[in-house]
Scaffold this motif. Structure first.
Motif, mmCIF file in Angstrom:
data_model
loop_
_atom_site.group_PDB
_atom_site.id
_atom_site.type_symbol
_atom_site.label_atom_id
_atom_site.label_comp_id
_atom_site.label_asym_id
_atom_site.label_seq_id
_atom_site.Cartn_x
_atom_site.Cartn_y
_atom_site.Cartn_z
ATOM 1 N N LEU A 142 0.822 -1.203 0.000
ATOM 2 C CA LEU A 142 0.000 0.000 0.000
ATOM 3 C C LEU A 142 0.860 1.258 0.000
ATOM 4 O O LEU A 142 0.532 2.250 -0.672
ATOM 5 N N GLU A 143 1.964 1.186 0.757
ATOM 6 C CA GLU A 143 2.850 2.345 0.765
ATOM 7 C C GLU A 143 3.461 2.584 -0.609
ATOM 8 O O GLU A 143 3.564 3.721 -1.072
ATOM 9 N N ARG A 144 3.868 1.448 -1.263
ATOM 10 C CA ARG A 144 4.407 1.596 -2.610
ATOM 11 C C ARG A 144 3.356 2.139 -3.560
ATOM 12 O O ARG A 144 3.623 3.030 -4.383
ATOM 13 N N GLU A 145 2.129 1.566 -3.424
ATOM 14 C CA GLU A 145 1.058 2.056 -4.287
ATOM 15 C C GLU A 145 0.747 3.513 -3.988
ATOM 16 O O GLU A 145 0.471 4.299 -4.903
ATOM 17 N N ASP A 146 0.779 3.850 -2.685
ATOM 18 C CA ASP A 146 0.498 5.235 -2.322
ATOM 19 C C ASP A 146 1.559 6.172 -2.888
ATOM 20 O O ASP A 146 1.265 7.296 -3.296
ATOM 21 N N VAL A 147 2.805 5.667 -2.887
ATOM 22 C CA VAL A 147 3.876 6.490 -3.461
ATOM 23 C C VAL A 147 3.743 6.548 -4.977
ATOM 24 O O VAL A 147 3.932 7.587 -5.610
ATOM 25 N N GLU A 148 3.385 5.394 -5.566
ATOM 26 C CA GLU A 148 3.322 5.317 -7.021
ATOM 27 C C GLU A 148 2.090 6.023 -7.575
ATOM 28 O O GLU A 148 2.130 6.565 -8.679
ATOM 29 N N ILE A 149 0.992 5.974 -6.837
ATOM 30 C CA ILE A 149 -0.238 6.604 -7.343
ATOM 31 C C ILE A 149 -0.085 8.121 -7.265
ATOM 32 O O ILE A 149 0.137 8.678 -6.190
ATOM 33 N N PRO A 150 -0.216 8.802 -8.366
ATOM 34 C CA PRO A 150 -0.119 10.263 -8.332
ATOM 35 C C PRO A 150 -1.359 10.873 -7.678
ATOM 36 O O PRO A 150 -2.458 10.350 -7.776
ATOM 37 N N LYS A 151 -1.133 11.958 -7.004
ATOM 38 C CA LYS A 151 -2.233 12.684 -6.373
ATOM 39 C C LYS A 151 -2.619 13.829 -7.312
ATOM 40 O O LYS A 151 -1.835 14.744 -7.540
ATOM 41 N N HIS B 168 -18.262 32.815 -9.481
ATOM 42 C CA HIS B 168 -19.560 32.192 -9.794
ATOM 43 C C HIS B 168 -19.409 30.998 -10.735
ATOM 44 O O HIS B 168 -20.179 30.036 -10.638
ATOM 45 N N SER B 169 -18.488 31.075 -11.694
ATOM 46 C CA SER B 169 -18.306 29.994 -12.670
ATOM 47 C C SER B 169 -16.997 29.265 -12.361
ATOM 48 O O SER B 169 -15.920 29.893 -12.357
ATOM 49 N N THR B 170 -17.097 27.943 -12.129
ATOM 50 C CA THR B 170 -15.912 27.170 -11.682
ATOM 51 C C THR B 170 -15.773 25.904 -12.496
ATOM 52 O O THR B 170 -16.725 25.396 -13.108
ATOM 53 N N PHE B 171 -14.551 25.352 -12.446
ATOM 54 C CA PHE B 171 -14.211 24.094 -13.121
ATOM 55 C C PHE B 171 -13.239 23.350 -12.196
ATOM 56 O O PHE B 171 -12.227 23.904 -11.762
ATOM 57 N N SER B 172 -13.551 22.060 -11.885
ATOM 58 C CA SER B 172 -12.700 21.282 -10.966
ATOM 59 C C SER B 172 -12.687 19.818 -11.394
ATOM 60 O O SER B 172 -13.573 19.380 -12.162
ATOM 61 N N GLY B 173 -11.723 19.104 -10.875
ATOM 62 C CA GLY B 173 -11.652 17.671 -11.185
ATOM 63 C C GLY B 173 -10.588 16.986 -10.323
ATOM 64 O O GLY B 173 -9.741 17.625 -9.677
ATOM 65 N N SER B 174 -10.613 15.616 -10.308
ATOM 66 C CA SER B 174 -9.640 14.844 -9.529
ATOM 67 C C SER B 174 -9.572 13.419 -10.044
ATOM 68 O O SER B 174 -10.491 12.940 -10.719
ATOM 69 N N LEU B 175 -8.460 12.751 -9.702
ATOM 70 C CA LEU B 175 -8.300 11.326 -10.035
ATOM 71 C C LEU B 175 -8.999 10.491 -8.972
ATOM 72 O O LEU B 175 -8.694 10.563 -7.784
ATOM 73 N N LEU B 176 -9.946 9.664 -9.398
ATOM 74 C CA LEU B 176 -10.615 8.785 -8.451
ATOM 75 C C LEU B 176 -9.742 7.566 -8.112
ATOM 76 O O LEU B 176 -9.508 7.278 -6.956
ATOM 77 N N PHE B 177 -9.228 6.892 -9.124
ATOM 78 C CA PHE B 177 -8.303 5.773 -8.912
ATOM 79 C C PHE B 177 -7.641 5.449 -10.231
ATOM 80 O O PHE B 177 -8.211 5.640 -11.305
ATOM 81 N N PRO B 178 -6.400 4.958 -10.144
ATOM 82 C CA PRO B 178 -5.692 4.616 -11.392
ATOM 83 C C PRO B 178 -6.143 3.256 -11.909
ATOM 84 O O PRO B 178 -6.715 2.438 -11.185
ATOM 85 N N PHE C 14 -6.758 23.544 -20.373
ATOM 86 C CA PHE C 14 -6.792 22.090 -20.571
ATOM 87 C C PHE C 14 -6.307 21.350 -19.306
ATOM 88 O O PHE C 14 -5.318 21.739 -18.679
ATOM 89 N N PHE C 15 -7.043 20.264 -19.019
ATOM 90 C CA PHE C 15 -6.581 19.308 -18.008
ATOM 91 C C PHE C 15 -6.004 18.119 -18.748
ATOM 92 O O PHE C 15 -6.666 17.533 -19.617
ATOM 93 N N THR C 16 -4.763 17.720 -18.404
ATOM 94 C CA THR C 16 -4.095 16.591 -19.068
ATOM 95 C C THR C 16 -3.918 15.464 -18.054
ATOM 96 O O THR C 16 -3.293 15.653 -16.989
ATOM 97 N N ALA C 17 -4.441 14.278 -18.346
ATOM 98 C CA ALA C 17 -4.361 13.129 -17.431
ATOM 99 C C ALA C 17 -2.917 12.655 -17.315
ATOM 100 O O ALA C 17 -2.317 12.307 -18.337
ATOM 101 N N PRO C 18 -2.343 12.602 -16.096
ATOM 102 C CA PRO C 18 -0.956 12.135 -15.958
ATOM 103 C C PRO C 18 -0.835 10.609 -16.014
ATOM 104 O O PRO C 18 0.213 10.082 -16.386
ATOM 105 N N VAL C 19 -1.896 9.869 -15.621
ATOM 106 C CA VAL C 19 -1.869 8.403 -15.631
ATOM 107 C C VAL C 19 -3.220 7.898 -16.108
ATOM 108 O O VAL C 19 -4.227 8.623 -16.111
ATOM 109 N N LYS C 20 -3.226 6.637 -16.479
ATOM 110 C CA LYS C 20 -4.495 6.021 -16.849
ATOM 111 C C LYS C 20 -5.323 5.834 -15.589
ATOM 112 O O LYS C 20 -4.841 5.359 -14.556
ATOM 113 N N GLY C 21 -6.588 6.197 -15.669
ATOM 114 C CA GLY C 21 -7.443 6.047 -14.521
ATOM 115 C C GLY C 21 -8.826 6.603 -14.759
ATOM 116 O O GLY C 21 -9.189 6.990 -15.882
ATOM 117 N N VAL C 22 -9.592 6.617 -13.687
ATOM 118 C CA VAL C 22 -10.954 7.153 -13.731
ATOM 119 C C VAL C 22 -10.933 8.512 -13.035
ATOM 120 O O VAL C 22 -10.478 8.616 -11.890
#
Length: 297
Positions: A156-165, A286-296, A206-214
């Motif tokens: 999990l630690e390796r995955e936590d380190v490997e998974i980009p935030k 008033h007008s916003t745009f946001s996003g995040s990586l759910l999981f790789p 533009f938002f550019t995905a750093p890794v494959k994921g959802v």
């Protein structure tokens, strides 16, 4: 037998003396006869001397016999003393035997107690050995579980380190109305409040995905005067969503929506203002745009 013979000899001498005394009664009448038979008197004298010598020997034998009896008495007393000593020794030996028997009984009882204690000790030892074996098994199981848990933690630690935030949140502008334009334009949300992972570029919008994921994206569109307000959501060059509303009154009007997209590394997501549409924003965001990586993936 010697003593018995001496006694018989004594009895014989006594008989001879008695006959001599009887013969003395006729001594006067026989003087003349004695004088006439001198050779016979000589024999009698010889016999008398022999008898006296024999008597002397007998008394010697008697004294020897007496001494022997005395010695026998002394020996008998000594034998009695030795017998008493032997009896005393026998009594002592009996007493020692009794004491020894008592000691043997005590030792046997002590041995029985020791055997009982040994049996109890062996039983306790067996129980302890079984408990120790159970503890070793439990310890081995616990050690195995600990190793598995540690391996999982390491993983999990390796995955936590490997998974980009990856996460961002931005607002459009402080200038007020944007649009309407004769052509579609990319909206550049220039006010960036969060950009973990630096996946969003405010210069291009533009938002550019750093890794494959959802990934999950949210947007809010605000309008404050009569007209059309709305946006397109694009994944690369593919339109994924269209949200619009006709606003005929004064005041603020909002629409919000979200989208979850599966992206590979390098895919881009941006918002587009359709031709003839407008949006509004100012210092109040008033007008916003946001996003995040759910999981790789």
């Amino acid at each position: 037998m010697r003593v018995f013979g001496l006694l018989l000899l004594l009895f014989g001498l006594c008989g001879s003396g008695a006959h001599g005394e009887g013969g003395g009664l006729g001594e006067v009448g026989e003087i003349s006869q004695f004088q006439k038979t001198a050779p016979r008197d000589a024999d009698e004298e010889s016999t008398k001397q022999t008898t006296e010598q024999t008597t002397t020997d007998i008394w010697g034998e008697v004294r020897a016999l007496r001494d022997m009896v005395v010695e026998l008495k002394v020996e008998l007393r000594n034998m009695k003393a030795r017998v008493k000593d032997s009896e005393s020794q026998v009594k002592d030996l009996k007493a020692e035997l009794i004491v020894t028997k008592v000691l043997v009984d005590l030792l046997q009882k002590e041995n029985s107690v020791q055997e009982t204690r040994l049996t109890v000790t062996e039983s306790i030892t067996s129980d302890l050995e079984r408990k120790n074996a159970d503890l070793q098994i439990r310890l081995s199981s616990s050690e195995y579980e600990l190793l598995v848990s540690k391996s999982r933690i390491d993983q999990l630690e390796r995955e936590d380190v490997e998974i980009p935030k990856v996460a961002f949140y931005s607002a459009l502008t402080d200038a007020g109305n944007v649009g309407p334009y004769k052509t579609d334009i990319t909206l550049k949300y220039s006010k960036v409040f969060t950009n973990t992972g630096d996946a969003y570029n405010p210069a291009t919008g533009f938002f550019t995905a750093p890794v494959k994921g959802v990934y999950s994206f949210q947007f809010t569109v605000c309008g404050n005067h009569k007209g059309n307000m709305g946006v397109y959501v694009y994944k690369n060059k593919q339109r994924m969503m269209y949200n619009a509303e006709w606003w005929a009154n004064a005041g603020y009007e909002y629409l919000s929506n979200s989208v979850v997209l599966e992206l590979i590394a390098g895919d881009e997501v941006h918002l587009v203002l359709p031709a003839g549409f407008f949006v509004f924003d100012n210092l109040n965001n008033h007008s916003t745009f946001s996003g995040s990586l759910l999981f790789p993936l």
